[in-house]
Design a protein around this motif. Structure first.
Motif, PDB file in Angstrom:
ATOM      1  N   GLN A 198       0.794  -1.223   0.000  1.00 22.26           N
ATOM      2  CA  GLN A 198       0.000   0.000   0.000  1.00 22.26           C
ATOM      3  C   GLN A 198       0.832   1.282   0.000  1.00 22.26           C
ATOM      4  O   GLN A 198       0.646   2.158  -0.828  1.00 22.26           O
ATOM      5  CB  GLN A 198      -0.952  -0.019   1.202  1.00 22.26           C
ATOM      6  CG  GLN A 198      -1.894   1.160   1.246  1.00 22.26           C
ATOM      7  CD  GLN A 198      -2.796   1.212   0.035  1.00 22.26           C
ATOM      8  OE1 GLN A 198      -3.230   0.177  -0.471  1.00 22.26           O
ATOM      9  NE2 GLN A 198      -3.065   2.404  -0.469  1.00 22.26           N
ATOM     10  N   ARG A 220      -0.525 -12.053   5.320  1.00 19.62           N
ATOM     11  CA  ARG A 220      -1.314 -11.644   6.495  1.00 19.62           C
ATOM     12  C   ARG A 220      -1.436 -12.835   7.430  1.00 19.62           C
ATOM     13  O   ARG A 220      -1.867 -13.912   7.013  1.00 19.62           O
ATOM     14  CB  ARG A 220      -2.709 -11.163   6.060  1.00 19.62           C
ATOM     15  CG  ARG A 220      -2.610  -9.941   5.161  1.00 19.62           C
ATOM     16  CD  ARG A 220      -3.942  -9.325   4.774  1.00 19.62           C
ATOM     17  NE  ARG A 220      -3.709  -8.333   3.715  1.00 19.62           N
ATOM     18  CZ  ARG A 220      -4.645  -7.628   3.110  1.00 19.62           C
ATOM     19  NH1 ARG A 220      -5.906  -7.779   3.457  1.00 19.62           N
ATOM     20  NH2 ARG A 220      -4.336  -6.762   2.160  1.00 19.62           N
ATOM     21  N   ASP A 236      -2.223  -5.608  -7.790  1.00 19.40           N
ATOM     22  CA  ASP A 236      -2.175  -4.370  -7.019  1.00 19.40           C
ATOM     23  C   ASP A 236      -2.072  -3.188  -7.987  1.00 19.40           C
ATOM     24  O   ASP A 236      -1.223  -3.187  -8.882  1.00 19.40           O
ATOM     25  CB  ASP A 236      -0.963  -4.430  -6.081  1.00 19.40           C
ATOM     26  CG  ASP A 236      -1.059  -3.419  -4.976  1.00 19.40           C
ATOM     27  OD1 ASP A 236      -2.165  -3.274  -4.415  1.00 19.40           O
ATOM     28  OD2 ASP A 236      -0.040  -2.768  -4.669  1.00 19.40           O
ATOM     29  N   SER A 489     -10.811  -4.643  -3.148  1.00 22.49           N
ATOM     30  CA  SER A 489     -11.088  -3.440  -2.357  1.00 22.49           C
ATOM     31  C   SER A 489     -10.202  -2.324  -2.863  1.00 22.49           C
ATOM     32  O   SER A 489      -9.105  -2.584  -3.343  1.00 22.49           O
ATOM     33  CB  SER A 489     -10.704  -3.633  -0.887  1.00 22.49           C
ATOM     34  OG  SER A 489     -11.515  -4.557  -0.295  1.00 22.49           O
ATOM     35  N   GLY A 490     -10.656  -1.132  -2.668  1.00 25.87           N
ATOM     36  CA  GLY A 490      -9.802  -0.015  -3.045  1.00 25.87           C
ATOM     37  C   GLY A 490     -10.378   1.281  -2.551  1.00 25.87           C
ATOM     38  O   GLY A 490     -11.448   1.314  -1.937  1.00 25.87           O
ATOM     39  N   ARG A 493      -7.196   7.935  -2.211  1.00 28.68           N
ATOM     40  CA  ARG A 493      -6.342   8.095  -1.024  1.00 28.68           C
ATOM     41  C   ARG A 493      -6.264   9.553  -0.593  1.00 28.68           C
ATOM     42  O   ARG A 493      -6.552  10.476  -1.370  1.00 28.68           O
ATOM     43  CB  ARG A 493      -4.920   7.606  -1.313  1.00 28.68           C
ATOM     44  CG  ARG A 493      -4.798   6.447  -2.239  1.00 28.68           C
ATOM     45  CD  ARG A 493      -5.403   5.178  -1.696  1.00 28.68           C
ATOM     46  NE  ARG A 493      -5.109   4.068  -2.630  1.00 28.68           N
ATOM     47  CZ  ARG A 493      -5.596   2.858  -2.520  1.00 28.68           C
ATOM     48  NH1 ARG A 493      -6.430   2.536  -1.548  1.00 28.68           N
ATOM     49  NH2 ARG A 493      -5.277   1.909  -3.393  1.00 28.68           N
TER      50      ARG A 493
HETATM   51  N1  ASP Z   1      -4.158  -2.285  -0.129  1.00 24.11           N
HETATM   52  C1  ASP Z   1      -5.566  -2.599  -0.164  1.00 24.11           C
HETATM   53  C2  ASP Z   1      -5.802  -4.046   0.203  1.00 24.11           C
HETATM   54  O1  ASP Z   1      -4.894  -4.852   0.098  1.00 24.11           O
HETATM   55  C3  ASP Z   1      -6.175  -2.416  -1.476  1.00 24.11           C
HETATM   56  C4  ASP Z   1      -6.111  -1.020  -1.918  1.00 24.11           C
HETATM   57  O2  ASP Z   1      -6.604  -0.157  -1.213  1.00 24.11           O
HETATM   58  O3  ASP Z   1      -5.606  -0.794  -3.010  1.00 24.11           O
HETATM   59  O4  ASP Z   1      -6.904  -4.417   0.566  1.00 24.11           O
END
Ligand code: ASP
Length: 592
Positions: A198, A220, A236, A489-490, A493
């Motif tokens: 991220q 994770r 990503d 998800s996204g 920012r």
């Molecule tokens: N980094 C976020 C995730 O892994 C995805 C993102 O916001 O681009 O869920």
């Protein structure tokens, strides 16, 4: 040369050619002293015949062949005898009459029949290299390859650069526990494996790279489930100078390309959109499966004046009273089963109970609560819920979130019971938008970021940051959901130092901690950061859905089992004292 052809290649037009094939003995049949072998490689099967009258020594040697032996065969392509052709096989018109045989490697008897899907998964994981020989796994890995390649091609065609980011990195919060790697050169310090790249991908935007993507491995340390592994792969993505709409259209194009490459599906664009609030209210989930209705219906209005104290007090205190109608499920749900469902929602989701009304065909309403309802209330329920003979209603009365969560789960279980999605080929894509920015963490008595702390609040909700009304702030965050599975998800920012610091503060991260953990990002934002946003579709889950499996391990070559172990290599392993000492570590684990 080991081979002139692959095992799916030879056709009638090759008859009389001398060919060499190499591969595994897939199966062996002895027809009165004549040995028939199906020779297998990655591409397919070819029948090889060892005939004693033509090549006695080779035929003799073929008697010793067994399943999974690796051999090389040279011989002549011949038409199969009329009537023995196999139309199911690409090479079914021909066979190879073997003139030479080389045993390249003798195989032990495999620990399980390779193509028996009922074999215990732990055994298959222990011998994963054998399991991967099966047609099923080879198909899955091929499909995964096609999808990964399509992702690269699509991103490239849209002007994205594939850029790698470090695996040994700083912790970046995505809501899970980190995997830590002790540093030898900095005693007592640790790297974290990325939960997602991220911060790096945002820093690449500050660096002016504009459009970034990466087929990124993420780590994770969470409890494993059927659709979750410690390490998984995301496509990503991050881009500069974009609005949510720009990201939606890029992502929809990506999904279209992936599903065409993977399963030749022609998906319909644009995807429908639903807000988080609507998704929760109507489906009890932020990843609704919209292949069936069974929506949650709000009944609070009916019970405002009720004599039924339990519902009345919930209505009075601003909680939610909702119900779903599991149409035509009465005959499938006995009293005992309903009791089991109640125990399930109590233990799994901390619900207080699961009230129901069951109306068997030709029968009365059966229910532990209906005796408390007035005739008017009953009539109102029947009308609002479209309640008919044969149906079962399930009720939830509690705090809004809890009612939605529980009924959402009950809804899915009813759909399972009623086989509402069995054999469905529907691909119900959905954008879920306007997620809350924060969620309250009662255990730690503080606010958590619902997505991650770099997510941008909606502009019209920014003032709520000042008034402290954090629960009401919506984020510019979005998920792609397919058939009830979260695929991606996204968010847009934060790109301003001050706003980012405010969000950290709201999350209970004070100025000093901000500097230690995120000083690099805040500093970067003060040198001209462009507005930016992105997302990260989960490659494993996408491929999993395409393969029609609900087990993520089916689409990963070497996965961990559900206890986090690699049964083939036996990792994780203990390391010796000296290795730990080099890393300034000492184990406190107690030997069982
Ligand atoms: N980094 C976020 C995730 O892994 C995805 C993102 O916001 O681009 O869920």
């Amino acid at each position: 040369m080991y081979r002139t052809h692959l095992c799916n290649q030879l056709r009638k037009s090759d008859i009389s050619r001398t060919v060499t094939l190499s591969g595994w003995v897939n199966s062996r049949r002895d027809h009165g002293g004549v040995i028939f072998i199906d020779l297998r490689d990655r591409e397919g099967l070819t029948q090889v015949v060892f005939r004693p009258e033509e090549h006695p020594q080779v035929a003799e040697a073929s008697h010793a062949l067994r399943g999974e032996d690796v051999i090389q065969v040279t011989g002549t392509v011949t038409a199969r005898l009329a009537g023995t052709e196999n139309p199911k096989l690409a090479t079914g018109d021909i066979e190879v009459i073997a003139g030479e045989l080389t045993l390249l490697n003798k195989a032990d008897v495999p620990p399980f029949p390779l193509d028996d899907p009922s074999v215990n998964e732990d055994l298959r994981l222990q011998y994963r290299y054998l399991d991967l020989r099966t047609l099923r796994m080879q198909k899955n890995l091929r499909l995964r390859h096609r999808v990964t390649k399509a992702a690269r091609d699509y991103m490239d065609s849209q002007g994205f650069l594939e850029i790698e980011t470090p695996i040994l990195s700083n912790p970046t919060p995505e809501g899970a526990r980190d995997f830590l790697v002790p540093s030898r050169l900095s005693p007592g310090a640790f790297y974290a494996l990325p939960q997602a790249p991220q911060q790096y991908k945002q820093l690449l935007q500050v660096a002016g790279l504009d459009k970034y993507f990466q087929i990124a491995r993420c780590f994770r340390d969470e409890d494993l489930r059927a659709d979750r592994q410690f390490e998984f792969t995301q496509i990503d993505i991050e881009m500069s100078f974009v609005t949510q709409e720009d990201i939606y259209s890029m992502a929809e194009g990506l999904m279209q390309a992936l599903f065409a490459a993977g399963i030749e599906a022609d998906i319909t664009l644009p995807f429908p959109r639903i807000t988080y609030a609507d998704a929760m209210n109507r489906y009890g989930s932020d990843k609704p499966d919209t292949r069936f209705d069974m929506e949650l219906v709000d009944l609070a209005g009916i019970f405002r004046e009720s004599n039924f104290k339990v519902f009345r007090s919930v209505a009075d205190s601003g909680g939610a009273i909702k119900a779903i109608n599991a149409k035509a499920s009465a005959s499938l749900l006995s009293k005992e089963q309903l009791k089991k469902w109640e125990d399930w929602v109590k233990t799994e989701f901390g619900a207080k109970g699961l009230a129901y009304i069951k109306w068997s065909a030709g029968g009365e309403w059966e229910s532990p609560i209906v005796k408390f309802f007035s005739e008017t209330e009953k009539a109102a329920i029947a009308q609002k819920m479209d309640f008919a003979e044969g149906d079962v209603l399930f009720f939830g009365a509690d705090k809004w979130q809890s009612v939605c969560d529980v009924l959402g789960r009950v809804r899915l279980r009813c759909a399972d019971l009623l086989k509402l999605t069995a054999n469905s080929s529907a691909l119900n894509f959905l954008w879920v938008v306007d997620f809350p920015m924060f969620s309250w963490n009662p255990e730690e008595n503080r606010w958590d970021a619902m997505h991650h702390p770099f997510t941008r609040p909606r502009d019209e909700d920014l003032h709520l940051l000042e008034s402290g009304d954090f629960g009401k702030i919506r984020a510019q965050a979005y998920d792609i959901v397919l058939n009830g599975v979260e695929l991606s998800s996204g968010s847009i920012r934060i790109h301003e130092r001050e706003l980012q610091a405010k969000i950290f503060k709201a999350l209970g991260i004070g100025p000093e901690e901000q500097q230690i953990k995120f000083g690099h990002l805040l500093r970067a934002f003060s040198y001209g950061a462009p507005p930016h946003g992105g997302m990260a579709p989960g490659l494993d889950r996408i491929v999993m859905l395409m393969c029609g499996t609900d087990n993520i391990r089916d689409v990963i070559a070497f996965p961990k089992n559900n206890r986090g172990a690699d049964l083939m290599t036996h990792s994780p392993v203990e390391v010796d004292f000296k290795q730990l000492r080099d890393l300034y570590l000492q184990s406190t684990a107690k030997k069982p």
